[in-house]
Design a protein around this motif. Structure first.
Motif, short mmCIF file in Angstrom:
data_model
loop_
_atom_site.label_atom_id
_atom_site.label_comp_id
_atom_site.label_asym_id
_atom_site.label_seq_id
_atom_site.Cartn_x
_atom_site.Cartn_y
_atom_site.Cartn_z
N ASN A 108 0.49 3.74 -2.98
CA ASN A 108 0.02 5.10 -2.68
C ASN A 108 1.01 6.16 -3.17
O ASN A 108 0.59 7.21 -3.67
CB ASN A 108 -0.22 5.28 -1.18
CG ASN A 108 -1.50 4.65 -0.72
OD1 ASN A 108 -2.44 4.47 -1.49
ND2 ASN A 108 -1.56 4.29 0.56
N ALA A 112 -11.38 11.24 -4.57
CA ALA A 112 -11.41 12.22 -3.48
C ALA A 112 -10.08 12.94 -3.34
O ALA A 112 -10.04 14.16 -3.12
CB ALA A 112 -11.79 11.53 -2.16
N THR A 113 -8.99 12.21 -3.50
CA THR A 113 -7.66 12.84 -3.44
C THR A 113 -7.49 13.83 -4.59
O THR A 113 -6.99 14.95 -4.38
CB THR A 113 -6.56 11.76 -3.49
OG1 THR A 113 -6.73 10.89 -2.37
CG2 THR A 113 -5.17 12.38 -3.46
N SER A 132 0.83 -1.22 0.00
CA SER A 132 0.00 0.00 0.00
C SER A 132 0.86 1.26 0.00
O SER A 132 0.54 2.23 -0.68
CB SER A 132 -0.93 0.02 1.21
OG SER A 132 -1.86 -1.03 1.13
N TRP A 168 -13.28 0.94 -3.51
CA TRP A 168 -12.66 1.76 -2.48
C TRP A 168 -11.47 2.54 -3.01
O TRP A 168 -11.31 3.72 -2.70
CB TRP A 168 -12.23 0.89 -1.29
CG TRP A 168 -13.38 0.21 -0.63
CD1 TRP A 168 -14.39 0.82 0.07
CD2 TRP A 168 -13.67 -1.18 -0.61
NE1 TRP A 168 -15.28 -0.12 0.52
CE2 TRP A 168 -14.86 -1.37 0.11
CE3 TRP A 168 -13.04 -2.29 -1.14
CZ2 TRP A 168 -15.43 -2.61 0.34
CZ3 TRP A 168 -13.60 -3.54 -0.92
CH2 TRP A 168 -14.78 -3.69 -0.18
N ASN A 169 -10.62 1.90 -3.80
CA ASN A 169 -9.46 2.60 -4.35
C ASN A 169 -9.88 3.72 -5.29
O ASN A 169 -9.29 4.80 -5.29
CB ASN A 169 -8.52 1.64 -5.08
CG ASN A 169 -7.80 0.71 -4.13
OD1 ASN A 169 -7.83 0.89 -2.93
ND2 ASN A 169 -7.16 -0.30 -4.67
N THR A 170 -10.91 3.48 -6.09
CA THR A 170 -11.39 4.51 -7.00
C THR A 170 -11.90 5.71 -6.22
O THR A 170 -11.61 6.86 -6.57
CB THR A 170 -12.50 3.95 -7.91
OG1 THR A 170 -12.04 2.77 -8.55
CG2 THR A 170 -12.92 4.97 -8.96
N ALA A 171 -12.66 5.45 -5.18
CA ALA A 171 -13.19 6.55 -4.36
C ALA A 171 -12.06 7.33 -3.70
O ALA A 171 -12.09 8.57 -3.67
CB ALA A 171 -14.15 6.00 -3.30
N THR A 172 -11.05 6.63 -3.22
CA THR A 172 -9.90 7.29 -2.60
C THR A 172 -9.17 8.15 -3.63
O THR A 172 -8.84 9.31 -3.35
CB THR A 172 -8.94 6.25 -1.99
OG1 THR A 172 -9.64 5.52 -0.99
CG2 THR A 172 -7.73 6.91 -1.38
N ASP A 173 -8.93 7.61 -4.81
CA ASP A 173 -8.24 8.37 -5.86
C ASP A 173 -9.04 9.60 -6.28
O ASP A 173 -8.49 10.68 -6.44
CB ASP A 173 -7.97 7.49 -7.09
CG ASP A 173 -6.93 6.42 -6.85
OD1 ASP A 173 -6.31 6.40 -5.76
OD2 ASP A 173 -6.73 5.59 -7.75
N THR A 212 0.52 6.38 -6.95
CA THR A 212 -0.72 7.09 -7.26
C THR A 212 -0.59 8.59 -6.99
O THR A 212 -1.01 9.41 -7.80
CB THR A 212 -1.89 6.50 -6.43
OG1 THR A 212 -2.04 5.13 -6.78
CG2 THR A 212 -3.18 7.24 -6.70
N GLU A 213 0.00 8.95 -5.86
CA GLU A 213 0.16 10.36 -5.52
C GLU A 213 0.98 11.10 -6.58
O GLU A 213 0.61 12.20 -7.00
CB GLU A 213 0.84 10.49 -4.15
CG GLU A 213 1.02 11.93 -3.72
CD GLU A 213 1.69 12.05 -2.35
OE1 GLU A 213 2.14 13.17 -2.03
OE2 GLU A 213 1.78 11.05 -1.62
#
Length: 147
Positions: free
Chosen positions: A69, A100-101, A65, A93-98, A72-73
């Motif tokens: 991460n 939102a970020t 992770s 969940w990963n899509t939502a996190t990406d 992705t960042e």
């Protein structure tokens, strides 16, 4: 002009290829696409590939992770546009996190989600610049923006 587009979303289908194929050629406009690691096994094992065997599954996931991460960042920070696809089949969940970020970073964001996911994604959709139901609609938005 070169534009960097981050394609957030599940990695088990060819939706990225569908989107790229739906975009029209534009003179002088070049798109560079980025996204999460699409090799699921590599994504899950990258921590152990780099740091060696971990003592248990929790530590294996933790190390993977951290590296995922970071990847992705870096891609999100250089993105000019983020497209986040939510589908029916997989938990996102990963899509939502990406997504939102990306929104928190001030990145223009298009959310693709079927109508059936309207309710669970209503707050995220409200924060995104555009929400559409299909990959084809997202391609039409991009074609319009970069016409």
């Amino acid at each position: 002009m070169d534009y960097h587009i981050y394609l957030a979303g599940e990695i088990h289908s060819d939706w990225r290829d569908q989107l790229r194929a739906s975009l029209k050629e534009k003179p002088g406009v070049h798109f560079h696409f980025y996204g999460p690691q699409e090799n699921h096994d590599l994504s899950d094992a990258i921590g152990e590939h780099v740091l060696g065997e971990q003592p248990n599954a929790v530590y294996k996931d933790l190390q993977a992770s951290k590296i995922n991460n970071l990847r992705t960042e870096l891609h999100l920070k250089k993105a000019d546009l983020v497209i986040a696809l939510f589908g029916e089949k997989f938990k996102q969940w990963n899509t939502a996190t990406d997504a939102a970020t990306a929104i928190a970073l001030g990145k223009p964001t298009i959310v693709i989600r079927p109508e059936s996911l309207h309710h669970p994604l209503k707050e995220l959709s409200e924060k995104a610049n555009v929400t559409v139901d299909t990959i084809e609609q997202a391609a039409q938005v991009i074609d319009y923006i970069f016409a």
